[in-house]
Write a protein that holds these residues in place. Sequence first.
Motif, short mmCIF file in Angstrom:
data_model
loop_
_atom_site.label_atom_id
_atom_site.label_comp_id
_atom_site.label_asym_id
_atom_site.label_seq_id
_atom_site.Cartn_x
_atom_site.Cartn_y
_atom_site.Cartn_z
N ILE A 167 0.83 -1.21 0.00
CA ILE A 167 0.00 0.00 0.00
C ILE A 167 0.87 1.26 0.00
CG2 ILE A 167 -1.55 1.39 1.46
CD1 ILE A 167 -2.88 -1.33 2.25
N ILE A 168 1.86 1.29 0.89
CA ILE A 168 2.72 2.48 0.99
C ILE A 168 3.60 2.63 -0.25
CG2 ILE A 168 4.53 3.63 2.31
CD1 ILE A 168 3.42 2.46 4.82
N ILE A 169 4.15 1.53 -0.73
CA ILE A 169 5.03 1.59 -1.91
C ILE A 169 4.27 2.11 -3.12
CG2 ILE A 169 6.31 0.16 -3.56
CD1 ILE A 169 7.18 -1.54 -1.07
N GLU A 204 5.52 9.98 -6.92
CA GLU A 204 6.84 10.14 -7.54
C GLU A 204 7.96 10.25 -6.50
OE1 GLU A 204 6.63 13.36 -10.33
OE2 GLU A 204 5.28 12.28 -11.67
N LYS A 205 7.76 9.58 -5.37
CA LYS A 205 8.82 9.49 -4.35
C LYS A 205 9.50 8.13 -4.54
CE LYS A 205 6.18 12.33 -1.07
NZ LYS A 205 6.99 13.55 -1.18
N ASN A 206 10.14 8.01 -5.69
CA ASN A 206 10.67 6.72 -6.13
C ASN A 206 11.77 6.17 -5.23
OD1 ASN A 206 8.88 7.01 -8.20
ND2 ASN A 206 10.41 7.56 -9.75
N ASP A 207 12.66 7.05 -4.74
CA ASP A 207 13.77 6.61 -3.90
C ASP A 207 13.26 5.95 -2.62
OD1 ASP A 207 15.53 7.53 -5.77
OD2 ASP A 207 16.00 9.40 -4.73
N MET A 208 12.25 6.57 -2.03
CA MET A 208 11.68 6.03 -0.79
C MET A 208 10.96 4.71 -1.07
SD MET A 208 10.19 9.50 0.97
CE MET A 208 9.75 8.72 2.51
N ALA A 209 10.31 4.64 -2.22
CA ALA A 209 9.60 3.41 -2.60
C ALA A 209 10.59 2.26 -2.76
CB ALA A 209 8.83 3.64 -3.88
N VAL A 210 11.70 2.52 -3.43
CA VAL A 210 12.73 1.50 -3.65
C VAL A 210 13.33 1.06 -2.32
CG1 VAL A 210 15.01 1.08 -4.65
CG2 VAL A 210 13.26 2.23 -6.01
N LYS A 211 13.52 2.02 -1.42
CA LYS A 211 14.07 1.70 -0.09
C LYS A 211 13.15 0.71 0.65
CE LYS A 211 15.51 3.85 4.25
NZ LYS A 211 15.57 5.11 5.03
N LEU A 212 11.85 0.97 0.58
CA LEU A 212 10.90 0.07 1.25
C LEU A 212 10.82 -1.29 0.54
CD1 LEU A 212 7.83 2.25 2.37
CD2 LEU A 212 9.63 1.25 3.77
N LEU A 213 10.99 -1.27 -0.77
CA LEU A 213 11.03 -2.53 -1.52
C LEU A 213 12.19 -3.40 -1.06
CD1 LEU A 213 10.18 -1.60 -5.23
CD2 LEU A 213 9.11 -3.43 -3.89
N ARG A 214 13.34 -2.78 -0.87
CA ARG A 214 14.52 -3.51 -0.39
C ARG A 214 14.28 -4.05 1.02
NH1 ARG A 214 18.79 0.96 -2.65
NH2 ARG A 214 18.96 0.14 -4.78
N GLU A 215 13.60 -3.23 1.82
CA GLU A 215 13.27 -3.65 3.19
C GLU A 215 12.36 -4.89 3.16
OE1 GLU A 215 10.82 -1.69 6.84
OE2 GLU A 215 12.38 -0.41 5.96
N MET A 216 11.42 -4.89 2.23
CA MET A 216 10.53 -6.05 2.07
C MET A 216 11.32 -7.30 1.71
SD MET A 216 7.19 -4.75 -0.05
CE MET A 216 6.44 -6.39 -0.13
N ILE A 217 12.23 -7.15 0.78
CA ILE A 217 13.05 -8.29 0.33
C ILE A 217 13.89 -8.82 1.48
CG2 ILE A 217 14.93 -8.99 -1.21
CD1 ILE A 217 13.77 -6.84 -3.20
#
Length: 287
Positions: free
Chosen positions: A260-262, A269-282
């Motif tokens: 939801i947050i990603i 368009e806060k792509n850097d933060m989205a990618v950071k959370l994606l890595r956290e998920m992984i």
Amino acid sequence: MSLKNISPDVCTFNTLIDGFCKEGEVEKARSVLAVMIKQGVKPDVITYNSLMDGYFLVKEVNKAKHAFNYFVRRGVKPNIQSYNVMIDGLCKSRMVDEAVNLFKEMRLKNMAPNTITYNSLIDGLCKSGRICDVRDLIDEMYDRGQPASVITYSILLDALCKSHDLDKAIALFTKFKYQGIKPNVYTYTILIDGLCNCGRLKDAQEVFSKLLSNGYHLNVTSYTAMINGFCKEGLIHEALSLLSKMKDNGCIPDFVTYEIIIRALFKSEKNDMAVKLLREMIDKGLM
């Protein structure tokens, strides 16, 4: 047991069959049933209840219905649990009319439904959009000395919220609180989610804040509902702040929370933060 020449009885076989069915291993349960019959141990109502439950678990509805009819033909009398398994399974399979027919059959046999029976049927009716039929059942529960529980009202509250009848939902919530029925975390989560989905974010925040201040141990679904509400309104900062608070309170976000947050971050368009959370998920093994 076999090596020690100890013959398993019906209770032993039932335990095995129930265990396999709960794990969705219905074919193994059937194999145990075959051995049971071969050894001259007569299956009872508990045996068939477990088997029906297992069939519903693996979505083999016709086999569950066949098992129910088969054991009735063999002279095994169904009990309240048998009907509860069938009614719940049929409702979850969206075969509500058949569930209603079984409910009527119980009445004809002078078998009194219990709270589980009513709740299963009410849930099925609500999910099929037949809320009007539910009110008669709730009245019947009171007449039979089995007043609606917090689960009953939560089911109805969820249906009203999902159909966007929020005023009716709030009226129901107020009514059962007045009757002395204490809402649980699940009930409050339904209300918070309903308020958020109907654009009443401030009301949802108020309910959520009261729960925290009153010491309720909110679960991942409760936090996710509130986070989703913030994201829908584009309040990303508030959503991230609540995500952080959620972690601090020892509640671990799940895949849905992150997703939801990603999505909201990419949309903003806060792509850097989205990618950071994606890595956290992984890193947490959620992907």
